[in-house]
Structure formats: structure tokens, C-alpha cells
Write a protein that holds these residues in place. Sequence first.
Motif, PDB file in Angstrom:
ATOM      1  N   VAL A  10      -5.744  -8.991  -5.911  1.00 52.37           N
ATOM      2  CA  VAL A  10      -6.102  -9.646  -6.857  1.00 52.37           C
ATOM      3  C   VAL A  10      -5.859  -8.867  -8.081  1.00 52.37           C
ATOM      4  O   VAL A  10      -6.479  -7.919  -8.518  1.00 52.37           O
ATOM      5  CB  VAL A  10      -7.637  -9.970  -6.805  1.00 52.37           C
ATOM      6  N   GLY A  11      -5.040  -9.499  -9.033  1.00 56.15           N
ATOM      7  CA  GLY A  11      -4.731  -8.877 -10.175  1.00 56.15           C
ATOM      8  C   GLY A  11      -3.741  -7.730 -10.530  1.00 56.15           C
ATOM      9  O   GLY A  11      -3.733  -7.269 -11.415  1.00 56.15           O
ATOM     10  N   CYS A  12      -3.246  -7.100  -9.246  1.00 56.13           N
ATOM     11  CA  CYS A  12      -2.502  -6.117  -8.999  1.00 56.13           C
ATOM     12  C   CYS A  12      -1.058  -6.916  -9.390  1.00 56.13           C
ATOM     13  O   CYS A  12      -0.665  -7.833  -8.915  1.00 56.13           O
ATOM     14  CB  CYS A  12      -2.339  -5.627  -7.736  1.00 56.13           C
ATOM     15  N   ARG A  13      -0.004  -6.124 -10.045  1.00 59.30           N
ATOM     16  CA  ARG A  13       1.153  -6.176 -10.241  1.00 59.30           C
ATOM     17  C   ARG A  13       1.905  -5.646  -9.040  1.00 59.30           C
ATOM     18  O   ARG A  13       1.786  -4.531  -8.681  1.00 59.30           O
ATOM     19  CB  ARG A  13       1.823  -5.800 -11.728  1.00 59.30           C
ATOM     20  N   GLY A  14       3.239  -6.170  -8.733  1.00 60.03           N
ATOM     21  CA  GLY A  14       3.856  -5.693  -7.652  1.00 60.03           C
ATOM     22  C   GLY A  14       4.228  -4.143  -8.030  1.00 60.03           C
ATOM     23  O   GLY A  14       4.680  -3.994  -9.396  1.00 60.03           O
ATOM     24  N   GLY A  15       4.323  -3.123  -6.990  1.00 55.78           N
ATOM     25  CA  GLY A  15       4.742  -1.914  -7.410  1.00 55.78           C
ATOM     26  C   GLY A  15       6.213  -1.769  -6.986  1.00 55.78           C
ATOM     27  O   GLY A  15       6.872  -2.478  -6.391  1.00 55.78           O
ATOM     28  N   HIS A  16       6.894  -0.484  -7.413  1.00 57.48           N
ATOM     29  CA  HIS A  16       8.205  -0.493  -7.309  1.00 57.48           C
ATOM     30  C   HIS A  16       8.359  -0.030  -5.743  1.00 57.48           C
ATOM     31  O   HIS A  16       7.659   0.783  -5.020  1.00 57.48           O
ATOM     32  CB  HIS A  16       8.600   1.016  -8.081  1.00 57.48           C
ATOM     33  N   GLU A  17       9.359  -0.924  -4.999  1.00 55.53           N
ATOM     34  CA  GLU A  17       9.632  -0.943  -3.514  1.00 55.53           C
ATOM     35  C   GLU A  17       9.850   0.524  -3.114  1.00 55.53           C
ATOM     36  O   GLU A  17       9.223   1.065  -1.899  1.00 55.53           O
ATOM     37  CB  GLU A  17      10.493  -1.810  -3.096  1.00 55.53           C
ATOM     38  N   ARG A  18      10.380   1.334  -3.759  1.00 58.61           N
ATOM     39  CA  ARG A  18      10.955   2.664  -3.329  1.00 58.61           C
ATOM     40  C   ARG A  18       9.591   3.699  -3.202  1.00 58.61           C
ATOM     41  O   ARG A  18       9.520   4.586  -1.992  1.00 58.61           O
ATOM     42  CB  ARG A  18      11.918   3.480  -4.272  1.00 58.61           C
ATOM     43  N   LEU A  19       8.627   3.282  -4.018  1.00 60.57           N
ATOM     44  CA  LEU A  19       7.206   4.059  -3.834  1.00 60.57           C
ATOM     45  C   LEU A  19       6.169   3.613  -2.931  1.00 60.57           C
ATOM     46  O   LEU A  19       5.623   4.529  -2.378  1.00 60.57           O
ATOM     47  CB  LEU A  19       6.522   4.298  -5.127  1.00 60.57           C
ATOM     48  N   ALA A  20       6.380   2.378  -2.609  1.00 57.87           N
ATOM     49  CA  ALA A  20       5.463   2.081  -1.620  1.00 57.87           C
ATOM     50  C   ALA A  20       5.651   2.791  -0.238  1.00 57.87           C
ATOM     51  O   ALA A  20       6.801   3.247   0.176  1.00 57.87           O
ATOM     52  CB  ALA A  20       5.662   0.327  -1.365  1.00 57.87           C
ATOM     53  N   GLY A  21       4.546   2.823   0.585  1.00 55.07           N
ATOM     54  CA  GLY A  21       4.535   3.596   1.793  1.00 55.07           C
ATOM     55  C   GLY A  21       3.156   4.069   1.691  1.00 55.07           C
ATOM     56  O   GLY A  21       2.269   4.295   1.188  1.00 55.07           O
ATOM     57  N   GLU A  96       7.879  13.146  -8.294  1.00 53.48           N
ATOM     58  CA  GLU A  96       8.852  14.199  -7.989  1.00 53.48           C
ATOM     59  C   GLU A  96       9.701  13.868  -6.801  1.00 53.48           C
ATOM     60  O   GLU A  96       9.287  14.188  -5.710  1.00 53.48           O
ATOM     61  CB  GLU A  96       8.204  15.631  -8.012  1.00 53.48           C
ATOM     62  N   GLY A  97      10.724  13.307  -6.974  1.00 51.02           N
ATOM     63  CA  GLY A  97      11.753  12.918  -5.945  1.00 51.02           C
ATOM     64  C   GLY A  97      10.900  11.943  -5.151  1.00 51.02           C
ATOM     65  O   GLY A  97      10.745  10.940  -5.528  1.00 51.02           O
ATOM     66  N   ARG A  98      10.726  12.318  -3.868  1.00 52.80           N
ATOM     67  CA  ARG A  98      10.032  11.345  -2.865  1.00 52.80           C
ATOM     68  C   ARG A  98       8.570  11.777  -2.750  1.00 52.80           C
ATOM     69  O   ARG A  98       7.856  11.213  -1.941  1.00 52.80           O
ATOM     70  CB  ARG A  98      10.678  11.619  -1.530  1.00 52.80           C
ATOM     71  N   ALA A  99       8.033  12.691  -3.547  1.00 47.15           N
ATOM     72  CA  ALA A  99       6.814  13.058  -3.366  1.00 47.15           C
ATOM     73  C   ALA A  99       6.111  12.766  -4.667  1.00 47.15           C
ATOM     74  O   ALA A  99       6.811  12.395  -5.850  1.00 47.15           O
ATOM     75  CB  ALA A  99       6.733  14.447  -3.191  1.00 47.15           C
ATOM     76  N   LEU A 100       4.887  12.654  -4.393  1.00 48.76           N
ATOM     77  CA  LEU A 100       3.812  12.327  -5.643  1.00 48.76           C
ATOM     78  C   LEU A 100       2.781  13.372  -5.795  1.00 48.76           C
ATOM     79  O   LEU A 100       2.287  13.635  -4.829  1.00 48.76           O
ATOM     80  CB  LEU A 100       3.026  10.924  -5.277  1.00 48.76           C
ATOM     81  N   VAL A 101       2.881  14.082  -6.889  1.00 49.58           N
ATOM     82  CA  VAL A 101       2.230  15.396  -6.916  1.00 49.58           C
ATOM     83  C   VAL A 101       0.736  15.129  -7.730  1.00 49.58           C
ATOM     84  O   VAL A 101       1.006  14.511  -9.176  1.00 49.58           O
ATOM     85  CB  VAL A 101       3.086  16.548  -7.731  1.00 49.58           C
ATOM     86  N   TRP A 102      -0.241  15.533  -7.293  1.00 49.77           N
ATOM     87  CA  TRP A 102      -1.583  15.369  -8.008  1.00 49.77           C
ATOM     88  C   TRP A 102      -1.812  16.906  -8.847  1.00 49.77           C
ATOM     89  O   TRP A 102      -2.018  17.867  -7.830  1.00 49.77           O
ATOM     90  CB  TRP A 102      -2.530  15.260  -6.963  1.00 49.77           C
TER      91      TRP A 102
END
Length: 115
Positions: A10-21, A96-102
Motif C-alpha cells: 500500500v503506497g509503495c512505488r514499484g522498485g527497480h527489477e534488477r535490485l528486487a530479490g 555497489e554492483g550486485r550488492a547493497l552496502v550498509w
Amino acid sequence: MSAQTGIAAVGCRGGHERLAGHYYLNGVMEVGSELLLRKDGSFEFMLAYGANDQYGKGCWAQDGNKISLVPAGRSRVSGRHTPDSRGFTGIVLDVEGRALVWNIGGSGYKGRYEK
């Protein structure tokens, strides 16, 4: 976490398909964490650190090379969230590439969410 939990975005916009997972946190000792980014812009987050368990869901959004995980019921992300935090206040991740850095709480300590 399951990709088929039936949570409405609810209220979310679609995310970039490449990042979904489904992502798993690496590089942070004694911390277990998973992140599920859905194509519809919703997410689920879990983290376990000692006796401190965190769970969150809400909407994610990309702005350039940044991903913001905004918890349901909040309008923005806390910039100071750490594994010690009580509850989930949201985080910002760097793509960062295929990773998400925290960058954990701005401390310089970093973990990588990888598929």
C-alpha cells in the motif's frame, strides 16, 4: 522470509527489477540479517544480534546509488540504525554492483547484502 507472504504494498512505488530479490548480510560478525526487496516496492527486513531481534516491513525506493528502506508508518529513514537499535527504524544502503552496502549507523563499519 518468503517471497509469497501476501503483504500488500500500500503506497509503495514499484522498485527497480534488477535490485528486487532476497539478500543475506555478509561481513558483520555475530549478526544475521536478511532483506527481501519486492518488485512492487515493498520490503521485509530481519536482523538477529545476540538477544536483539529486529523485524521491519515497508517501502523501498532508489535515488541514484542509494536505496532507502522506509518502515511502514514512517515518512523517512533513521540515519543511525545499528544492530543494537531497538526496533527497526529504517536504513540507507549503497548500491555497489550486485550488492547493497550498509554503512552501519554512519560508523564506518560496513556489511554487504548479497543475493
